[in-house]
Design a protein around this motif. Structure first.
Motif, short mmCIF file in Angstrom:
data_model
loop_
_atom_site.label_atom_id
_atom_site.label_comp_id
_atom_site.label_asym_id
_atom_site.label_seq_id
_atom_site.Cartn_x
_atom_site.Cartn_y
_atom_site.Cartn_z
N LYS A 28 0.83 -1.21 0.00
CA LYS A 28 0.00 0.00 0.00
C LYS A 28 0.87 1.26 0.00
O LYS A 28 0.63 2.19 -0.77
CB LYS A 28 -0.91 -0.01 1.23
CG LYS A 28 -1.80 1.20 1.36
CD LYS A 28 -2.81 1.27 0.25
CE LYS A 28 -3.81 2.39 0.50
NZ LYS A 28 -4.83 2.43 -0.54
N ALA A 29 1.88 1.28 0.86
CA ALA A 29 2.75 2.46 0.97
C ALA A 29 3.49 2.72 -0.33
O ALA A 29 3.59 3.87 -0.79
CB ALA A 29 3.73 2.27 2.12
N ARG A 30 4.01 1.67 -0.95
CA ARG A 30 4.73 1.84 -2.23
C ARG A 30 3.79 2.32 -3.34
O ARG A 30 4.16 3.14 -4.17
CB ARG A 30 5.41 0.54 -2.63
CG ARG A 30 6.66 0.28 -1.83
CD ARG A 30 7.36 -0.99 -2.29
NE ARG A 30 8.61 -1.15 -1.58
CZ ARG A 30 9.22 -2.30 -1.40
NH1 ARG A 30 8.69 -3.42 -1.90
NH2 ARG A 30 10.36 -2.38 -0.74
N GLY A 31 2.58 1.78 -3.34
CA GLY A 31 1.60 2.21 -4.35
C GLY A 31 1.27 3.69 -4.21
O GLY A 31 1.20 4.41 -5.22
N LEU A 32 1.06 4.14 -2.99
CA LEU A 32 0.78 5.56 -2.77
C LEU A 32 1.98 6.42 -3.16
O LEU A 32 1.83 7.47 -3.79
CB LEU A 32 0.43 5.79 -1.30
CG LEU A 32 -0.95 5.28 -0.85
CD1 LEU A 32 -1.04 5.26 0.67
CD2 LEU A 32 -2.05 6.14 -1.45
N ALA A 35 2.26 6.88 -6.75
CA ALA A 35 1.18 7.74 -7.25
C ALA A 35 1.40 9.21 -6.88
O ALA A 35 0.53 10.05 -7.12
CB ALA A 35 -0.16 7.25 -6.72
N GLY A 36 2.56 9.51 -6.27
CA GLY A 36 2.89 10.89 -5.97
C GLY A 36 2.57 11.37 -4.57
O GLY A 36 2.70 12.55 -4.28
N TRP A 37 2.15 10.47 -3.70
CA TRP A 37 1.87 10.84 -2.32
C TRP A 37 3.17 10.88 -1.52
O TRP A 37 4.11 10.15 -1.81
CB TRP A 37 0.93 9.82 -1.68
CG TRP A 37 -0.46 9.85 -2.22
CD1 TRP A 37 -0.87 9.43 -3.45
CD2 TRP A 37 -1.61 10.31 -1.55
NE1 TRP A 37 -2.21 9.60 -3.58
CE2 TRP A 37 -2.71 10.14 -2.42
CE3 TRP A 37 -1.85 10.85 -0.29
CZ2 TRP A 37 -4.00 10.49 -2.08
CZ3 TRP A 37 -3.15 11.19 0.06
CH2 TRP A 37 -4.21 11.02 -0.83
N GLN A 38 3.21 11.72 -0.49
CA GLN A 38 4.30 11.69 0.48
C GLN A 38 3.87 10.67 1.53
O GLN A 38 2.79 10.79 2.12
CB GLN A 38 4.52 13.06 1.10
CG GLN A 38 5.08 14.05 0.12
CD GLN A 38 5.60 15.29 0.81
OE1 GLN A 38 5.41 15.51 1.99
NE2 GLN A 38 6.30 16.10 0.04
N VAL A 39 4.71 9.66 1.75
CA VAL A 39 4.31 8.51 2.56
C VAL A 39 5.38 8.17 3.58
O VAL A 39 6.58 8.27 3.30
CB VAL A 39 4.09 7.26 1.65
CG1 VAL A 39 3.63 6.07 2.46
CG2 VAL A 39 3.12 7.56 0.54
N HIS A 40 4.93 7.74 4.74
CA HIS A 40 5.80 7.08 5.72
C HIS A 40 4.95 6.09 6.50
O HIS A 40 3.72 6.19 6.52
CB HIS A 40 6.52 8.07 6.63
CG HIS A 40 5.63 8.83 7.56
ND1 HIS A 40 5.05 10.03 7.22
CD2 HIS A 40 5.23 8.57 8.82
CE1 HIS A 40 4.33 10.47 8.23
NE2 HIS A 40 4.42 9.60 9.22
N ASP A 50 10.55 5.77 6.18
CA ASP A 50 10.33 6.50 4.94
C ASP A 50 10.48 5.52 3.78
O ASP A 50 10.94 4.39 3.97
CB ASP A 50 11.35 7.64 4.84
CG ASP A 50 11.08 8.73 5.87
OD1 ASP A 50 9.90 9.08 6.07
OD2 ASP A 50 12.04 9.23 6.47
N PRO A 51 10.08 5.94 2.55
CA PRO A 51 10.12 5.00 1.42
C PRO A 51 11.43 4.25 1.23
O PRO A 51 11.41 3.07 0.87
CB PRO A 51 9.80 5.90 0.23
CG PRO A 51 8.91 6.95 0.81
CD PRO A 51 9.50 7.23 2.17
N ASP A 52 12.55 4.88 1.49
CA ASP A 52 13.83 4.19 1.30
C ASP A 52 14.09 3.14 2.38
O ASP A 52 15.04 2.36 2.27
CB ASP A 52 14.98 5.18 1.22
CG ASP A 52 15.18 5.99 2.49
OD1 ASP A 52 14.20 6.19 3.24
OD2 ASP A 52 16.30 6.44 2.74
#
Length: 69
Positions: A28-32, A35-40, A50-52
């Motif tokens: 879910k986090a990677r998909g968001l 799609a251009g969302w800021q995610v953690h 964070d994504p990394d």
């Protein structure tokens, strides 16, 4: 099972989603993120990923808390 919360924001909109599966959380986090969302992601111990660092959620041996002296 530990709780994991995906936090995401984009264009003034924000969302939080609770998961218990690390695999579904990361998907879910990677998909968001793609799609251009800021995610953690925040785990039950308050650690922020964070994504990394999403791959750390998929490890069989979760990181141990730091020992304080």
């Amino acid at each position: 099972m530990a709780a994991l919360v995906v936090h995401a924001s984009k264009d003034g909109e924000s969302t939080r989603t609770l998961f218990t599966s690390p695999v579904l959380t990361v998907a879910k986090a990677r998909g968001l993120f793609k799609a251009g969302w800021q995610v953690h992601v925040v785990d039950a111990n308050g650690r922020v990923f964070d994504p990394d660092k999403f791959d750390h959620l998929l490890r069989f041996d979760p990181p141990k808390p730091a020992i304080k002296f």
